[in-house]
Design an enzyme around this catalytic site. Structure first.
Site, mmCIF file in Angstrom:
data_model
loop_
_atom_site.group_PDB
_atom_site.id
_atom_site.type_symbol
_atom_site.label_atom_id
_atom_site.label_comp_id
_atom_site.label_asym_id
_atom_site.label_seq_id
_atom_site.Cartn_x
_atom_site.Cartn_y
_atom_site.Cartn_z
ATOM 1 N N TYR A 49 0.835 -1.218 0.000
ATOM 2 C CA TYR A 49 0.000 0.000 0.000
ATOM 3 C C TYR A 49 0.867 1.265 0.000
ATOM 4 O O TYR A 49 0.353 2.368 -0.131
ATOM 5 C CB TYR A 49 -0.928 0.047 1.214
ATOM 6 C CG TYR A 49 -1.936 -1.078 1.312
ATOM 7 C CD1 TYR A 49 -2.136 -1.972 0.269
ATOM 8 C CD2 TYR A 49 -2.702 -1.248 2.462
ATOM 9 C CE1 TYR A 49 -3.046 -3.006 0.373
ATOM 10 C CE2 TYR A 49 -3.627 -2.276 2.575
ATOM 11 C CZ TYR A 49 -3.780 -3.158 1.523
ATOM 12 O OH TYR A 49 -4.688 -4.183 1.641
ATOM 13 N N HIS A 110 0.334 -11.728 2.037
ATOM 14 C CA HIS A 110 -0.724 -10.985 1.337
ATOM 15 C C HIS A 110 -1.548 -11.868 0.383
ATOM 16 O O HIS A 110 -2.772 -11.788 0.342
ATOM 17 C CB HIS A 110 -0.106 -9.798 0.591
ATOM 18 C CG HIS A 110 -1.061 -8.662 0.350
ATOM 19 N ND1 HIS A 110 -0.670 -7.347 0.365
ATOM 20 C CD2 HIS A 110 -2.382 -8.642 0.107
ATOM 21 C CE1 HIS A 110 -1.720 -6.578 0.118
ATOM 22 N NE2 HIS A 110 -2.776 -7.344 -0.040
HETATM 23 N N1 LIG Z 1 -5.744 -8.660 1.929
HETATM 24 C C1 LIG Z 1 -6.160 -8.226 0.757
HETATM 25 O O1 LIG Z 1 -5.891 -8.859 -0.272
HETATM 26 C C2 LIG Z 1 -6.972 -6.980 0.682
HETATM 27 C C3 LIG Z 1 -7.099 -6.191 1.798
HETATM 28 N N2 LIG Z 1 -7.844 -5.029 1.752
HETATM 29 C C4 LIG Z 1 -8.003 -4.267 3.020
HETATM 30 O O2 LIG Z 1 -9.398 -4.141 3.286
HETATM 31 C C5 LIG Z 1 -9.707 -2.760 3.485
HETATM 32 C C6 LIG Z 1 -11.150 -2.468 3.087
HETATM 33 O O3 LIG Z 1 -11.369 -2.768 1.743
HETATM 34 P P1 LIG Z 1 -11.532 -1.658 0.607
HETATM 35 O O4 LIG Z 1 -11.120 -2.293 -0.668
HETATM 36 O O5 LIG Z 1 -10.847 -0.421 1.026
HETATM 37 O O6 LIG Z 1 -13.085 -1.445 0.476
HETATM 38 P P2 LIG Z 1 -14.319 -1.155 1.453
HETATM 39 O O7 LIG Z 1 -15.331 -2.193 1.145
HETATM 40 O O8 LIG Z 1 -13.852 -0.968 2.850
HETATM 41 O O9 LIG Z 1 -14.895 0.192 0.871
HETATM 42 C C7 LIG Z 1 -14.192 1.407 0.995
HETATM 43 C C8 LIG Z 1 -14.945 2.422 0.164
HETATM 44 O O10 LIG Z 1 -16.259 2.588 0.690
HETATM 45 C C9 LIG Z 1 -16.464 3.931 1.082
HETATM 46 N N3 LIG Z 1 -17.235 3.894 2.357
HETATM 47 C C10 LIG Z 1 -16.755 3.684 3.601
HETATM 48 N N4 LIG Z 1 -17.752 3.651 4.496
HETATM 49 C C11 LIG Z 1 -18.900 3.872 3.807
HETATM 50 C C12 LIG Z 1 -20.261 3.963 4.173
HETATM 51 N N5 LIG Z 1 -20.638 3.798 5.447
HETATM 52 N N6 LIG Z 1 -21.178 4.194 3.205
HETATM 53 C C13 LIG Z 1 -20.795 4.348 1.906
HETATM 54 N N7 LIG Z 1 -19.520 4.263 1.504
HETATM 55 C C14 LIG Z 1 -18.576 4.015 2.438
HETATM 56 C C15 LIG Z 1 -15.107 4.548 1.209
HETATM 57 O O11 LIG Z 1 -15.120 5.900 0.854
HETATM 58 P P3 LIG Z 1 -14.349 7.061 1.664
HETATM 59 O O12 LIG Z 1 -13.076 6.505 2.164
HETATM 60 O O13 LIG Z 1 -14.202 8.126 0.673
HETATM 61 O O14 LIG Z 1 -15.268 7.399 2.785
HETATM 62 C C16 LIG Z 1 -14.306 3.770 0.180
HETATM 63 O O15 LIG Z 1 -14.488 4.326 -1.109
HETATM 64 C C17 LIG Z 1 -8.659 -2.041 2.641
HETATM 65 O O16 LIG Z 1 -8.595 -0.667 2.942
HETATM 66 C C18 LIG Z 1 -7.445 -2.855 2.969
HETATM 67 O O17 LIG Z 1 -6.942 -2.456 4.222
HETATM 68 C C19 LIG Z 1 -8.499 -4.669 0.608
HETATM 69 C C20 LIG Z 1 -8.384 -5.409 -0.547
HETATM 70 C C21 LIG Z 1 -7.607 -6.639 -0.598
HETATM 71 O O1 LIG Z 2 -5.641 -4.073 -1.615
HETATM 72 C C1 LIG Z 2 -5.118 -5.174 -1.466
HETATM 73 O O2 LIG Z 2 -4.773 -5.578 -0.330
HETATM 74 C C2 LIG Z 2 -4.925 -6.076 -2.578
HETATM 75 O O3 LIG Z 2 -4.519 -7.186 -2.370
HETATM 76 C C3 LIG Z 2 -5.163 -5.677 -3.995
HETATM 77 O O4 LIG Z 2 -5.264 -6.833 -4.807
HETATM 78 C C4 LIG Z 2 -6.375 -4.914 -4.229
HETATM 79 O O5 LIG Z 2 -7.421 -5.768 -3.869
HETATM 80 C C5 LIG Z 2 -6.467 -4.471 -5.640
HETATM 81 O O6 LIG Z 2 -7.457 -4.669 -6.198
HETATM 82 C C6 LIG Z 2 -5.323 -3.852 -6.318
HETATM 83 O O7 LIG Z 2 -5.692 -3.569 -7.629
#
Ligand SMILES: NC(=O)C1=CN([C@@H]2O[C@H](COP(=O)(O)OP(=O)(O)OC[C@H]3O[C@@H](n4cnc5c(N)ncnc54)[C@H](OP(=O)(O)O)[C@@H]3O)[C@@H](O)[C@H]2O)C=CC1
Ligand SMILES: O=C(O)C(=O)[C@@H](O)[C@H](O)C(=O)CO
Length: 280
Positions: A49, A110
Site C-alpha cells: 500500500y 498478502h
Molecule cells: N488482503 C487483501 O488482499 C486486501 C485487503 N484489503 C483491506 O481491506 C480494506 C477495506 O477494503 P476496501 O477495498 O478499502 O473497500 P471497502 O469495502 O472498505 O470500501 C471502501 C470504500 O467505501 C467507502 N465507504 C466507507 N464507508 C462507507 C459507508 N458507510 N457508506 C458508503 N460508503 C462508504 C469509502 O469511501 P471514503 O473513504 O471516501 O469514505 C471507500 O471508497 C482495505 O482498505 C485494505 O486495508 C483490501 C483489498 C484486498
Molecule cells: O488491496 C489489497 O490488499 C490487494 O490485495 C489488492 O489486490 C487490491 O485488492 C487491488 O485490487 C489492487 O488492484
C-alpha cells in the site's frame, strides 16, 4: 470499547477494524488519526500500500493524544515478490523500520500465489519473525483450505488470521466455516464492496430502513454477526463513525439469512480468485 474475538493462539482482535488501502501521505495520516481518536484499534496496512510510514506516523501521534500503543493492533502484509526466506525477513524488517514502531502486531502473507509455490517458505519466515519479536502474531490473506492444510502439514503452525474478500455478494460460507473450525479469525476485506453498487442492493436498503440504519451499517453488522471481522476503509470522520455504529445493530436470523442469500457464484468484485490470481 469494541468487543473482541480470540484466535487459537491467543491473539485477541476487536470485532471491527479499519482498512487503510489508499490512505497515504498527510491526508492519509490525518484520516487514520481520526479513526484512532474515534475508537478504532485494529489498523490494516500492507507493504504494497506504500503507506506503512503514514500508518506508523498516525500511530505514534495517537499514542501522544488518544490511544496507548499497546491498545492498537497494527497490521502489515508481505508482498508476493518477497516470499523467499531471506527476502521475506528483510521485507518484514523494512516494514518495521518504515512504521517506526518497535514491532508490528500482526503480519500477514498478502496472497498465496500458489503457482509460484513459495508460500510455505514465506510462512516459515513469518514464524521466525514472530520468534525474534519483530512481529507479535502472524496470519495470511486469501488462503484457501488447501493452502492452510499445507501450512499445518509442513510447519505445524496455523495462522491466527485469514483475511479474505467477503461481502454480501461473496459471503464465503465454506471458508468461514473452515477458519472457525481451526480457531482462525476470518477478517473481511472490501466488506462494503469498495463503496459501490452493493450499498444499493434492495434487500440491504430494506433491512437498513427497518432498523433506521444505513446500508453500510447493515453489511458490517451482518459480517460481525457471522463471527467475521470486517476492516472497512473510510476517510471521513462521518463515515468512520457511521461504520462503528454497526456495533449497535442487531439483525435477526432471517435478516442475516436474507443478506447471505445475496451471494453470487461469481461474486468477487474483481475476479481475484486466490487459486489462480497472483499479486506481487
Ligand atoms: N488482503 C487483501 O488482499 C486486501 C485487503 N484489503 C483491506 O481491506 C480494506 C477495506 O477494503 P476496501 O477495498 O478499502 O473497500 P471497502 O469495502 O472498505 O470500501 C471502501 C470504500 O467505501 C467507502 N465507504 C466507507 N464507508 C462507507 C459507508 N458507510 N457508506 C458508503 N460508503 C462508504 C469509502 O469511501 P471514503 O473513504 O471516501 O469514505 C471507500 O471508497 C482495505 O482498505 C485494505 O486495508 C483490501 C483489498 C484486498
Ligand atoms: O488491496 C489489497 O490488499 C490487494 O490485495 C489488492 O489486490 C487490491 O485488492 C487491488 O485490487 C489492487 O488492484
Amino acid at each position: 470499547m469494541i468487543p473482541t474475538t480470540t484466535a487459537h493462539g491467543g491473539l485477541t482482535l476487536p470485532v471491527l477494524g479499519f482498512g487503510t488501502y489508499k490512505l497515504k501521505g498527510r491526508a492519509g495520516a490525518d484520516a487514520i488519526e481520526r479513526a484512532i481518536a474515534g475508537g478504532y484499534t485494529l489498523l490494516d496496512s500492507a507493504f504494497n500500500y506504500e503507506n506503512e510510514g503514514t500508518v506508523g506516523a498516525a500511530v505514534r501521534a495517537s499514542a501522544r493524544h488518544h490511544a496507548a500503543r499497546d491498545e492498537l493492533i497494527v497490521t502489515s502484509k508481505l508482498p508476493g515478490r518477497h516470499q523467499q526466506h531471506d527476502a521475506a525477513i528483510a521485507t518484514i524488517e523494512e516494514s518495521v523500520a518504515r512504521m517506526g514502531l518497535e514491532r508490528i502486531d500482526l503480519y500477514l502473507i498478502h496472497w498465496p500465489n500458489p503457482k509460484v509455490g513459495t508460500y510455505v517458505e514465506a510462512w516459515r519466515a513469518l514464524i521466525e519473525a514472530k520468534e525474534r519479536g519483530l512481529v507479535g502474531a502472524i496470519g495470511v490473506c486469501n488462503f484457501l483450505p488447501e493452502h492452510l492444510d499445507r501450512l499445518q502439514a509442513e510447519t505445524g503452525v496455523l495462522p491466527e488470521v485469514n483475511q479474505i474478500e467477503l461481502h454480501p455478494w461473496f459471503p464465503q460460507e465454506e471458508q468461514v466455516a473452515y477458519d472457525r473450525e481451526h480457531g482462525i479469525i476470518t477478517q473481511a476485506w472490501s466488506p462494503l464492496g469498495r463503496g459501490g453498487e452493493l450499498l444499493e442492493e434492495p434487500e440491504i436498503v430494506r433491512v437498513a430502513a427497518a432498523h433506521g440504519a444505513s446500508p453500510g451499517q447493515v453489511i458490517l453488522a451482518w459480517a460481525i454477526a457471522r463471527g467475521v471481522v470486517p476492516v472497512p476503509k473510510a476517510a471521513s470522520e462521518a463515515r468512520q463513525r457511521e461504520n462503528l455504529g454497526a456495533l449497535e445493530l442487531r439483525l435477526s436470523d432471517d435478516e442475516i439469512a436474507t443478506i447471505t442469500a445475496l451471494g453470487r457464484p461469481d461474486g468477487r468484485l474483481k475476479g481475484q480468485d486466490p487459486a489462480v490470481y497472483e499479486e506481487f
